[in-house]
Write an enzyme that holds these catalytic residues in place. Structure first.
Site, short mmCIF file in Angstrom:
data_model
loop_
_atom_site.label_atom_id
_atom_site.label_comp_id
_atom_site.label_asym_id
_atom_site.label_seq_id
_atom_site.Cartn_x
_atom_site.Cartn_y
_atom_site.Cartn_z
N HIS A 49 2.52 7.43 -34.74
CA HIS A 49 1.28 7.63 -34.72
C HIS A 49 0.76 9.26 -34.76
CE1 HIS A 49 0.53 3.65 -32.51
NE2 HIS A 49 0.50 3.40 -33.66
N TYR A 50 1.95 9.88 -35.34
CA TYR A 50 1.50 11.33 -35.50
C TYR A 50 0.19 11.83 -36.14
CZ TYR A 50 3.91 10.60 -39.94
OH TYR A 50 4.25 9.89 -41.17
#
Length: 577
Positions: A512-513
């Site tokens: 989920h960067y």
């Protein structure tokens, strides 16, 4: 009267045929507008050029194609026909494929955590664990979005890609355990972001088939859209006259044979280039095009269009930590289906099961497999290829019943910790260098500790007891997960310090960067790149925090949302006086 009846019958028949075609398209779209870049002309012209056919780029292109000509450039191939993408039971296979033609491209952050970026039409929605949930009302408010249009955009996405998951025994036990230990209220099945425990949506249908952002292209007007595959963009072209701001007017992209092509914007004040290449690709492409920190651009002999030191800053990755719980009975294969949304900034989720097709382990812990880099048995900096190979070899020696069970994980919201991205070459296919600085902010570390304590309580809950060996204490489970000489004594006075070390040593990515082209740093609130004209960035690189528990729903929504807004701007501007 008869003619009216026949017209009614004809309308019903047409509706049925259209619906049948729509449903059939979910299985095999056969998009007439999708081509290999090798078929592209040397030079072409469009109203909009979108760079990146990912989670935001596909809904954006489908929307803008309704009344404009759109070129969508995707550096990867098509997801259709690839069972490693489409089948839930094959989850992880695409991420563990390290070939140059893989839909996933591995990268390792400077922190030592192994990660992946998408290289396929549909982006990360082709690779992820499928959880679908919206951002909360406060996130929408802080983003400055129109709540009504946000809701309509989510619904537009959900008609194609979102489903209610089947809740079987293991996932139900985790859900009930969360409620039992106080993660309340129980909100049932909902896409909404609500405190408490809920069942979220999934992009896997009842047959275990994945639906992706690429499926949203069926909303497109075929004559208004051209999608080119295997078309990495090498740079954006700018013009500058007198004292005016640089203006984006075209792109250079290559095809699979390495032949360069140029695409330009048609004349028109509202025509634009839109970058939707993701949290790694978007800041990388801006730098390759001359927008970024001058020191980095000079180091790679890139002509400076705009010295913008904020490009590549604000890179964050939400850390994930998990515990494996062996089960005394078989468990279903499941990815993320339930979530506990707490008030202390941590989310609790779960995945389970092992697929033994013909006796061969095709998952090897699914989303926690060393094959895909999720190796918590050694601290991040020690996760070498040799360590991965050893872990896989050790797993082969285990009996099948050792894989019965599942993981309960915690992911922290935000996070507060930030890092940065730098380009490593002038080749857009090369990974940039990225540092996320996991747990640099002590508030993130405390949230991890709090999350691990909740997981401990769930494991020890009555609701979860059918899936727990009584002889295995939480301390033992933590040490089994870490398999490292970590001094874990959760029930004693040094519990917090021990769990802090566990968090640091077992940290993994949940993919989920975000960040790198953040709102108010690189783009304004209309996602226009500040300091230049005719250029926007619309994707997760603009986020300061990851939305909801899992971001894919909001990234797809954003593509639709901004497409509608841009269409409206164009209509208002072109309306006669």
């Amino acid at each position: 009267m008869c003619s009216q009846l026949w017209r009614m019958v004809a309308d019903v028949v047409i509706a049925v045929l259209l619906f049948h075609g729509f449903c059939s398209a979910q299985r095999d779209p056969r998009y007439t507008f999708m081509h290999q870049a090798t078929t592209a002309p040397p030079v072409s012209y469009y109203d909009y050029i979108i760079i990146g056919g990912g989670t935001a780029g596909c809904p954006l292109a489908a929307t803008l194609s309704q009344n404009s000509s759109v070129l969508l450039l995707e550096r990867g191939g098509s997801p259709y026909g690839n069972r490693n993408i489409s089948d839930l039971a094959a989850f992880g296979a695409a991420i563990s494929d390290l070939s140059s033609t893989s839909p996933s491209q591995r990268f390792i952050s400077k922190d030592g955590v192994i990660n992946a970026r998408a290289r396929v039409l549909g982006g990360a929605s082709c690779l992820n664990a499928g959880f679908y949930t919206r951002a909360g009302p406060e996130y929408v408010r802080l983003a400055g979005w129109d709540a009504k249009l946000v809701n309509e955009s989510y619904q537009w996405v959900e008609k194609v890609v979102a489903f209610q998951p089947p809740m079987k025994q293991w996932q139900s036990a985790v859900r009930d355990g969360l409620v039992e230990v106080g993660i309340r209220p129980y909100n049932g099945f909902t896409y909404e972001h609500l405190y408490g425990t809920k069942i979220g949506g999934t992009i896997f249908d009842e047959n275990g088939q994945r639906h992706t952002a690429a499926d949203l292209l069926r909303y497109a007007r075929p004559s208004g859209l051209t999608v080119l595959l295997h078309a990495p963009v090498h740079r954006i072209l700018f013009t500058k006259r007198g004292g005016a701001k640089p203006k984006a007017h075209g792109v250079i992209f290559a095809d699979a044979n390495g032949v360069a092509h140029r695409a330009y914007l048609k004349r028109g004040s509202k025509n634009e280039i839109i970058v939707s290449s993701g949290a790694l690709g978007s800041p990388q492409l801006l730098m390759l095009s001359g927008i970024g920190p001058k020191t980095q651009l000079d180091a790679h002999n890139i002509s400076v269009v705009l010295d913008q030191p904020n490009v590549g800053l604000g890179m964050s990755d939400n850390p994930m930590n998990a515990v494996f719980i062996p089960s005394p009975q078989p468990v279903e294969i499941s990815l993320i289906q339930i979530v506990g949304i707490t008030h202390n900034g941590t989310y609790i989720e779960a995945a389970s099961g092992e697929n033994f097709a013909g006796g061969a382990r095709t998952q090897d812990y699914g989303m926690f497999s060393p094959k895909i880099g999720q190796l918590s048995t050694v601290p991040p900096k020690q996760r070498t290829q040799e360590a991965i190979d050893k872990a896989l070899e050790d797993m082969k020696a285990l009996p099948p019943n050792a894989f019965a069970g599942g993981f309960i994980l915690e992911k922290i919201t935000g996070p507060f910790s930030e890092g940065h991205l730098e380009i490593t070459s002038r080749n857009p296919n090369d990974n940039p260098s990225v540092t996320f600085n996991y747990f640099k902010d002590p508030r993130d570390l405390q949230r991890c500790v709090d999350g691990m304590k909740i997981i401990e309580n769930v494991i020890e809950s009555k609701s979860f007891s059918p899936f727990r060996f009584d002889a295995l204490s939480v301390v033992t489970l933590l040490n089994m997960t870490a398999s490292a000489p970590v001094n874990l004594l959760p029930k004693h006075s040094n519990a917090s310090r021990s769990l802090e070390q566990f968090c640091k040593d077992t940290v993994m990515t949940i993919w989920h960067y975000h960040g790198g082209c953040q709102v108010a740093r690189v783009v304004d609130h209309d996602y226009k790149v500040m300091g230049v004209d005719s250029l926007r960035v619309i994707d997760g690189s603009t986020f300061r925090n990851s939305p909801g528990t899992n971001p894919q729903a909001t990234v797809m929504m954003l593509g639709r949302y901004m497409g509608v807004k841009i269409m409206h701007e164009r209509h208002v501007t072109n309306r006669p006086e």
